[in-house]
Design a protein around this motif. Sequence first.
Motif, mmCIF file in Angstrom:
data_model
loop_
_atom_site.group_PDB
_atom_site.id
_atom_site.type_symbol
_atom_site.label_atom_id
_atom_site.label_comp_id
_atom_site.label_asym_id
_atom_site.label_seq_id
_atom_site.Cartn_x
_atom_site.Cartn_y
_atom_site.Cartn_z
ATOM 1 N N CYS A 22 0.860 -1.224 0.033
ATOM 2 C CA CYS A 22 -0.090 -0.042 -0.082
ATOM 3 C C CYS A 22 0.904 1.201 -0.186
ATOM 4 C CB CYS A 22 -0.921 -0.060 1.239
ATOM 5 S SG CYS A 22 -2.002 -1.243 1.282
ATOM 6 N N GLN A 23 0.404 2.393 -0.312
ATOM 7 C CA GLN A 23 1.084 3.894 -0.239
ATOM 8 C C GLN A 23 0.841 4.262 1.301
ATOM 9 O OE1 GLN A 23 2.509 5.280 -2.369
ATOM 10 N NE2 GLN A 23 2.098 4.808 -4.327
ATOM 11 N N SER A 24 2.067 4.995 1.470
ATOM 12 C CA SER A 24 2.092 5.531 3.155
ATOM 13 C C SER A 24 2.846 6.870 2.897
ATOM 14 C CB SER A 24 2.904 4.633 3.877
ATOM 15 O OG SER A 24 3.937 4.673 3.669
ATOM 16 N N SER A 25 2.526 7.591 3.817
ATOM 17 C CA SER A 25 3.240 9.078 3.846
ATOM 18 C C SER A 25 3.016 9.530 5.514
ATOM 19 C CB SER A 25 2.285 10.130 3.155
ATOM 20 O OG SER A 25 0.939 10.112 3.792
ATOM 21 N N ALA A 26 4.130 10.400 5.827
ATOM 22 C CA ALA A 26 4.152 10.909 7.045
ATOM 23 C C ALA A 26 4.454 12.614 7.047
ATOM 24 C CB ALA A 26 5.385 10.226 7.898
ATOM 25 N N ASN A 27 3.757 13.237 7.930
ATOM 26 C CA ASN A 27 4.064 14.793 7.999
ATOM 27 C C ASN A 27 3.739 15.201 9.224
ATOM 28 O OD1 ASN A 27 4.492 17.367 6.835
ATOM 29 N ND2 ASN A 27 3.533 16.871 4.987
ATOM 30 N N ALA A 28 4.063 16.504 9.691
ATOM 31 C CA ALA A 28 3.597 17.054 10.781
ATOM 32 C C ALA A 28 3.273 18.592 10.750
ATOM 33 C CB ALA A 28 4.986 16.757 11.787
ATOM 34 N N ILE A 29 2.519 18.942 11.675
ATOM 35 C CA ILE A 29 2.193 20.269 11.872
ATOM 36 C C ILE A 29 2.054 20.633 13.418
ATOM 37 C CG2 ILE A 29 -0.152 20.011 11.268
ATOM 38 C CD1 ILE A 29 -0.528 22.850 10.533
ATOM 39 N N GLY A 30 2.659 21.462 13.892
ATOM 40 C CA GLY A 30 2.645 22.056 15.313
ATOM 41 C C GLY A 30 3.094 20.784 16.245
ATOM 42 N N ARG A 31 2.154 20.495 17.067
ATOM 43 C CA ARG A 31 2.553 19.241 17.878
ATOM 44 C C ARG A 31 1.833 17.922 17.501
ATOM 45 N NH1 ARG A 31 -0.883 18.320 23.096
ATOM 46 N NH2 ARG A 31 -2.911 19.218 22.633
ATOM 47 N N TYR A 32 1.437 18.039 16.129
ATOM 48 C CA TYR A 32 0.692 16.817 15.554
ATOM 49 C C TYR A 32 1.913 16.468 14.558
ATOM 50 C CZ TYR A 32 -3.040 18.943 18.067
ATOM 51 O OH TYR A 32 -4.048 19.448 18.969
ATOM 52 N N ALA A 33 1.768 15.111 14.475
ATOM 53 C CA ALA A 33 2.449 14.119 13.469
ATOM 54 C C ALA A 33 1.265 13.345 12.678
ATOM 55 C CB ALA A 33 3.668 13.297 13.843
ATOM 56 N N TYR A 34 1.106 13.257 11.434
ATOM 57 C CA TYR A 34 -0.032 12.352 10.857
ATOM 58 C C TYR A 34 0.463 11.661 9.949
ATOM 59 C CZ TYR A 34 0.092 16.800 7.741
ATOM 60 O OH TYR A 34 0.347 17.863 6.992
ATOM 61 N N PHE A 35 -0.124 10.422 9.661
ATOM 62 C CA PHE A 35 0.383 9.257 8.841
ATOM 63 C C PHE A 35 -0.758 8.683 8.027
ATOM 64 C CE2 PHE A 35 2.351 9.418 12.791
ATOM 65 C CZ PHE A 35 3.834 9.770 12.595
ATOM 66 N N THR A 36 -0.560 8.419 6.826
ATOM 67 C CA THR A 36 -1.597 8.048 6.155
ATOM 68 C C THR A 36 -1.158 6.362 5.446
ATOM 69 O OG1 THR A 36 -0.811 8.773 3.814
ATOM 70 C CG2 THR A 36 -2.499 10.013 5.212
ATOM 71 N N ILE A 37 -2.178 5.673 5.199
ATOM 72 C CA ILE A 37 -1.916 4.243 4.419
ATOM 73 C C ILE A 37 -3.226 4.364 3.521
ATOM 74 C CG2 ILE A 37 -3.135 3.054 6.300
ATOM 75 C CD1 ILE A 37 -0.995 0.893 5.303
ATOM 76 N N SER A 38 -2.998 4.089 2.281
ATOM 77 C CA SER A 38 -4.045 3.806 1.301
ATOM 78 C C SER A 38 -3.841 2.722 0.182
ATOM 79 C CB SER A 38 -4.159 5.420 0.442
ATOM 80 O OG SER A 38 -2.724 5.385 -0.244
ATOM 81 N N ASP A 60 1.094 3.518 -9.192
ATOM 82 C CA ASP A 60 -0.379 3.600 -9.028
ATOM 83 C C ASP A 60 -0.546 4.827 -8.645
ATOM 84 O OD1 ASP A 60 -2.803 3.513 -7.672
ATOM 85 O OD2 ASP A 60 -2.914 1.584 -8.083
ATOM 86 N N THR A 61 -1.587 5.735 -9.413
ATOM 87 C CA THR A 61 -1.796 6.943 -9.131
ATOM 88 C C THR A 61 -3.126 7.166 -8.105
ATOM 89 O OG1 THR A 61 -3.266 7.303 -11.359
ATOM 90 C CG2 THR A 61 -0.603 7.855 -11.095
ATOM 91 N N ALA A 62 -3.918 6.360 -8.197
ATOM 92 C CA ALA A 62 -5.351 6.636 -7.667
ATOM 93 C C ALA A 62 -4.998 6.536 -6.224
ATOM 94 C CB ALA A 62 -6.279 5.302 -7.992
ATOM 95 N N THR A 63 -4.101 5.598 -5.642
ATOM 96 C CA THR A 63 -3.957 5.560 -4.206
ATOM 97 C C THR A 63 -2.965 6.707 -3.651
ATOM 98 O OG1 THR A 63 -2.308 3.942 -4.683
ATOM 99 C CG2 THR A 63 -4.388 2.908 -4.139
ATOM 100 N N LEU A 64 -2.159 7.007 -4.466
ATOM 101 C CA LEU A 64 -1.283 8.060 -4.191
ATOM 102 C C LEU A 64 -2.088 9.375 -3.922
ATOM 103 C CD1 LEU A 64 1.595 9.008 -3.723
ATOM 104 C CD2 LEU A 64 1.832 9.524 -6.307
ATOM 105 N N GLN A 65 -2.919 9.599 -4.959
ATOM 106 C CA GLN A 65 -3.843 10.894 -5.021
ATOM 107 C C GLN A 65 -4.751 10.879 -3.704
ATOM 108 O OE1 GLN A 65 -3.760 13.642 -7.661
ATOM 109 N NE2 GLN A 65 -4.364 14.237 -5.510
ATOM 110 N N ALA A 66 -5.202 9.546 -3.454
ATOM 111 C CA ALA A 66 -6.176 9.625 -2.305
ATOM 112 C C ALA A 66 -5.679 10.134 -0.975
ATOM 113 C CB ALA A 66 -6.959 8.258 -2.269
ATOM 114 N N GLY A 67 -4.312 9.470 -0.594
ATOM 115 C CA GLY A 67 -3.459 9.528 0.371
ATOM 116 C C GLY A 67 -3.248 11.211 0.441
ATOM 117 N N ARG A 68 -2.874 11.766 -0.894
ATOM 118 C CA ARG A 68 -2.440 13.187 -0.699
ATOM 119 C C ARG A 68 -3.656 13.977 -0.274
ATOM 120 N NH1 ARG A 68 1.532 13.658 -6.035
ATOM 121 N NH2 ARG A 68 3.238 12.906 -4.984
#
Length: 288
Positions: free
Chosen positions: A222-238, A250-258
């Motif tokens: 699957c596609q995954s990502s990691a980012n942060a803003i302030g005191r929050y880190a957020y992660f996706t799996i699509s 694969d562009t569909a899962t990448l676009q959905a995660g973004r």
Amino acid sequence: MSFGQGGPYGPGGSQAPQPSTPDWAALADQSAARNRRRKLLFIGGGALATAAVAAIVATAVVSSGHKDNGGGDSAGGLPTPQDLPSESATPEPTFSNVAPPAPPKPLDIISSARRDKAPLSAAGLFPDKRAAKDDRSYTKAASASTTSCSAATQGALGSVLVNNGCRKLLRATFTRDGVAVTIGVAVFDGKAAAEKAKDGYKPNIASLSGGGVPTFCRRTACQSSANAIGRYAYFTISGYTSGKAVTSSDTATLQAGRDVADYTFRRILARGNAQASAEAAAAASATN
């Protein structure tokens, strides 16, 4: 011989005797002539007198100025500078030399647990039934919250979160056209800890099923990502709800995660904006 009758008179003739009575006709003509001269002199003298009076009046007007109705000099009626009314006695507004405090910045608020005190839950952070980006819309299927950050992860991510002081992990799953995305938001005490968790990211956040979405991205790529803003880190799996593996092209899962990650970013920032507005209103109320 008759009296009163004389002989012929003329040159060389004898002169008639002078009458003893005045010549009344001649005297009358002389008197009339004298009267006409006096009348002409009187008329001429009157015209000269009128011109003289007009000249005197004009000279008086020029030398003394116009007169107002009250007999006073209109120029002299203006108040002298010291008699002019002074400026209004109303006090001028004064301003404090102390500059007002700068309005609070949303990013500053969400960077510290000390200031970021608004209630925090999965339902509050993801209140919308849909997450939209441009012309794409994703339906929210499920949401969950836990204070055991490692329990909602798989692989090495759990230890990364715990080692950096994760206090809570909020998750939500969104779906569109057979693609599902789970977003996980890890909450820390400060910005530095969230940045460390993002930089030390290792897969993966555990996908969240429910609301018609089956378990996905557990034993397949699957596609995954990691980012942060302030005191929050957020992660996706699509990935695909069908269990199909995601390829690198694969562009569909990448676009959905973004798209879901961008929606989450805006939701966290909106939390900061709301608290900044509340702080500014409280400060304004305190100064009034």
